[in-house]
Design a protein around this motif. Sequence first.
Motif, PDB file in Angstrom:
ATOM      1  N   LYS A 237       0.837  -1.204   0.000  1.00  0.00           N
ATOM      2  CA  LYS A 237       0.000   0.000   0.000  1.00  0.00           C
ATOM      3  C   LYS A 237       0.870   1.251   0.000  1.00  0.00           C
ATOM      4  N   ARG A 238       1.874   1.288   0.846  1.00  0.00           N
ATOM      5  CA  ARG A 238       2.747   2.466   0.922  1.00  0.00           C
ATOM      6  C   ARG A 238       3.563   2.644  -0.352  1.00  0.00           C
ATOM      7  N   TRP A 239       3.995   1.535  -0.936  1.00  0.00           N
ATOM      8  CA  TRP A 239       4.768   1.611  -2.177  1.00  0.00           C
ATOM      9  C   TRP A 239       3.921   2.211  -3.288  1.00  0.00           C
ATOM     10  N   VAL A 240       2.707   1.719  -3.446  1.00  0.00           N
ATOM     11  CA  VAL A 240       1.815   2.254  -4.479  1.00  0.00           C
ATOM     12  C   VAL A 240       1.557   3.738  -4.231  1.00  0.00           C
ATOM     13  N   MET A 241       1.299   4.090  -2.994  1.00  0.00           N
ATOM     14  CA  MET A 241       1.007   5.484  -2.672  1.00  0.00           C
ATOM     15  C   MET A 241       2.212   6.392  -2.923  1.00  0.00           C
ATOM     16  N   SER A 242       3.406   5.846  -2.867  1.00  0.00           N
ATOM     17  CA  SER A 242       4.594   6.663  -3.114  1.00  0.00           C
ATOM     18  C   SER A 242       4.648   7.186  -4.542  1.00  0.00           C
ATOM     19  N   PHE A 243       3.883   6.581  -5.437  1.00  0.00           N
ATOM     20  CA  PHE A 243       3.828   7.030  -6.833  1.00  0.00           C
ATOM     21  C   PHE A 243       2.761   8.092  -7.058  1.00  0.00           C
ATOM     22  N   GLY A 244       1.983   8.405  -6.025  1.00  0.00           N
ATOM     23  CA  GLY A 244       0.947   9.424  -6.144  1.00  0.00           C
ATOM     24  C   GLY A 244      -0.008   9.115  -7.280  1.00  0.00           C
ATOM     25  N   ALA A 245      -0.239  10.105  -8.130  1.00  0.00           N
ATOM     26  CA  ALA A 245      -1.192   9.975  -9.242  1.00  0.00           C
ATOM     27  C   ALA A 245      -0.670   9.101 -10.374  1.00  0.00           C
ATOM     28  N   ASP A 246       0.575   8.645 -10.286  1.00  0.00           N
ATOM     29  CA  ASP A 246       1.143   7.827 -11.349  1.00  0.00           C
ATOM     30  C   ASP A 246       0.887   6.330 -11.191  1.00  0.00           C
ATOM     31  N   ALA A 247       0.154   5.940 -10.147  1.00  0.00           N
ATOM     32  CA  ALA A 247      -0.150   4.522  -9.934  1.00  0.00           C
ATOM     33  C   ALA A 247      -1.590   4.358  -9.470  1.00  0.00           C
ATOM     34  N   VAL A 248      -2.234   3.323  -9.993  1.00  0.00           N
ATOM     35  CA  VAL A 248      -3.601   2.991  -9.595  1.00  0.00           C
ATOM     36  C   VAL A 248      -3.674   1.485  -9.360  1.00  0.00           C
ATOM     37  N   VAL A 249      -4.127   1.097  -8.180  1.00  0.00           N
ATOM     38  CA  VAL A 249      -4.343  -0.320  -7.907  1.00  0.00           C
ATOM     39  C   VAL A 249      -5.584  -0.758  -8.682  1.00  0.00           C
ATOM     40  N   VAL A 250      -5.441  -1.771  -9.493  1.00  0.00           N
ATOM     41  CA  VAL A 250      -6.569  -2.340 -10.229  1.00  0.00           C
ATOM     42  C   VAL A 250      -7.178  -3.473  -9.400  1.00  0.00           C
ATOM     43  N   GLU A 251      -6.323  -4.329  -8.872  1.00  0.00           N
ATOM     44  CA  GLU A 251      -6.738  -5.448  -8.023  1.00  0.00           C
ATOM     45  C   GLU A 251      -5.670  -5.666  -6.964  1.00  0.00           C
ATOM     46  N   PRO A 252      -6.047  -6.144  -5.806  1.00  0.00           N
ATOM     47  CA  PRO A 252      -7.377  -6.506  -5.328  1.00  0.00           C
ATOM     48  C   PRO A 252      -8.192  -5.266  -4.934  1.00  0.00           C
TER      49      PRO A 252
END
Length: 105
Positions: free
Chosen positions: A68-83
């Motif tokens: 979760k923190r890793w994805v959030m570190s990308f800000g608007a450049d990353a979107v979790v699709v799944e899960p």
Amino acid sequence: PEDFDPEALLDGAFSIVYDEPIKVKILFSPEVARYIKERVWAKGQKITDREDGSVLLKMTTSGWIDMKRWVMSFGADAVVVEPGELREEVKSELEKALGRYEVAG
């Protein structure tokens, strides 16, 4: 125990945190696609190039909070699709952060 192998145990961990394995799909913008493609993030990962220059990363890993923190570190450049549950947690955290920016200052 003699048969304990920490490397095998942590083999699927995203960081050094071992947790239940999770399958994730994360969409990265064209702005960070090259960076995502330059690394091996997990064994058996699959990166799919998209027509718009973005990439879709699919991998199985562990460490829910680290992910979760890793994805959030990308800000608007990353979107979790799944899960979906991880997607909602990230969305909720970002909404909280936005709320703090709206009242700060």
